[in-house]
Design a protein around this motif. Sequence first.
Motif, mmCIF file in Angstrom:
data_model
loop_
_atom_site.group_PDB
_atom_site.id
_atom_site.type_symbol
_atom_site.label_atom_id
_atom_site.label_comp_id
_atom_site.label_asym_id
_atom_site.label_seq_id
_atom_site.Cartn_x
_atom_site.Cartn_y
_atom_site.Cartn_z
ATOM 1 N N ASN A 169 9.887 5.105 3.106
ATOM 2 C CA ASN A 169 9.474 6.689 2.287
ATOM 3 C C ASN A 169 9.985 6.860 0.829
ATOM 4 O O ASN A 169 11.211 6.445 0.550
ATOM 5 N N LEU A 170 9.361 7.450 -0.024
ATOM 6 C CA LEU A 170 9.806 7.458 -1.481
ATOM 7 C C LEU A 170 9.634 8.964 -1.483
ATOM 8 O O LEU A 170 8.945 9.805 -1.242
ATOM 9 N N SER A 176 5.684 10.761 -11.563
ATOM 10 C CA SER A 176 6.694 9.881 -10.593
ATOM 11 C C SER A 176 5.944 8.810 -9.937
ATOM 12 O O SER A 176 6.417 7.781 -9.420
ATOM 13 N N LEU A 177 4.767 9.569 -9.200
ATOM 14 C CA LEU A 177 3.983 8.683 -8.208
ATOM 15 C C LEU A 177 3.569 7.257 -8.926
ATOM 16 O O LEU A 177 3.709 6.133 -8.638
ATOM 17 N N GLY A 178 3.153 7.577 -10.068
ATOM 18 C CA GLY A 178 2.449 6.496 -10.839
ATOM 19 C C GLY A 178 3.635 5.211 -11.257
ATOM 20 O O GLY A 178 3.357 4.214 -11.151
ATOM 21 N N LYS A 179 4.641 6.128 -11.570
ATOM 22 C CA LYS A 179 5.719 5.074 -12.037
ATOM 23 C C LYS A 179 6.287 4.354 -10.818
ATOM 24 O O LYS A 179 6.414 3.286 -10.950
ATOM 25 N N ILE A 215 0.878 -1.247 -0.197
ATOM 26 C CA ILE A 215 0.082 -0.254 -0.171
ATOM 27 C C ILE A 215 0.851 1.156 -0.087
ATOM 28 O O ILE A 215 1.988 1.268 0.682
ATOM 29 N N LEU A 216 0.398 2.380 -0.904
ATOM 30 C CA LEU A 216 1.139 3.430 -0.841
ATOM 31 C C LEU A 216 0.326 4.625 -0.370
ATOM 32 O O LEU A 216 -0.689 4.843 -0.625
ATOM 33 N N PHE A 219 4.487 2.106 1.889
ATOM 34 C CA PHE A 219 5.348 2.977 1.307
ATOM 35 C C PHE A 219 4.520 4.237 1.620
ATOM 36 O O PHE A 219 3.452 4.364 1.604
ATOM 37 N N ALA A 220 5.430 5.365 1.741
ATOM 38 C CA ALA A 220 4.947 6.894 1.969
ATOM 39 C C ALA A 220 5.610 7.779 1.157
ATOM 40 O O ALA A 220 6.682 7.512 0.980
#
Length: 427
Positions: free
Chosen positions: A43-44, A53-56, A3-4, A29-30
């Motif tokens: 963390n990303l 970038s989030l989609g990738k 989960i993001l 992921f956060a």
Amino acid sequence: MRILVIGGGGREHTLVWKIALSPRVERVFAAPGNAGTAAVAENLDLRATDFESLGKAAREKKIDLALVGPEAPLASGIVDYFDSLGIPVFGPTKEAARVESSKAFARSLMEKHGIPCPGGAVFSSHQEAREYIKEQRMPLVIKADGLAAGKGVIIANSLSEAEKALADVMDTKAFGPAGDRVVIDEYVTGREVSLIAFCDGKTVSAMVPACDYKKIGDKDTGPNTGGMGSYSPPGFFSAAMTERVTGDILLSAVKALASEGMTYRGVLYAGLMIADGKPLVLEFNARFGDPETQVILPLLKTDLVDVLMAVVEGRLDGMNIEWRSEACVGVVMASGGYPGSYKTGFPVKGLDSLDSDALVFHAGTRPGSDGSVLTDGGRVLTVVATGKDMAAAREKAYDNVSRLSFEGCYYRKDIALRETDGVHSIA
Ligand code: GLY
């Protein structure tokens, strides 16, 4: 599941914490997260509005569900973008998120569908707005139509204050294009409360009610902030009132949106004023509240991930979401000077001295190079405790606050005090 959580404040740390407790979850992921989320999630280093970038990253990390915390990405259409990539996402579409991103849209929806709200009007013309306010009783609430980072609402106590507010919003564009239109509301008094519900487009399920504290100073003095504390549940907001607001306001709004072709999925937040026993909607938000989430989710008994999936898959009907019959209090610790200018980079001390059942949700923090936690924003931490009643929760929250420190640290001393009649006042 993987989960993001998108966002990096106290609300998002709370979501990450609760999601990580689910036996269904393998990894969280956060993006971008903070020092608190780093302890339970990966963390990303991505901005919440950097959709591409989030989609990738979501594809690379094989994300099963993305959950959006803040309003800005929702208003810009992150849910539509993730939908287009085929990545399951929790939150309303750009069109449905207008309940928050356009106050004019929200007012017109409420007026058209009989959802109770204060009297008022919407203007795109500064001249017409000026004519209107001359006929109105003061005070007035003057709101920029669009998102303004929580700052676009001005209470005008006199005609000259109202004229200045209109000029600031519509001419000087103090809040940018958010001020192309204004909503002018009558000023109502009463008791404020937030009722937030899970919605799957057809069914709504209310969370426990909560109150937040917006002013920086004790006794609600000084400028507005992003929220200095919260508690749940408020004693003045009965179960019968929760039921009434759920039906007459939250479900009505979801049905109203559906009748206009919008499936509202995610959470719907009603900011209410209870005036003479009658609930009026001051605002809708298209997301979890901050800092309300910090005191609501600790009271949720049901697995949050089960609820999130039921929302995304349209299966809320018939789901029994259970809540603890306890009280919860959250005290925000802020950097000295906030909401004005403040310094950051100070080590937070005492994090290892807290009660094992106290919760600390980070907001403006970042990890130091030596494993320490450094301040990195205005609101730094929310310290949360639950108890059998509000007095016990409050005492425990403040006891844990007193064990934490950083240079210039500031917090309000009166969070939830009105619920305990001052009996357990904090020195
Ligand atoms: N606590 C107010 C908000 O989340 O907008």
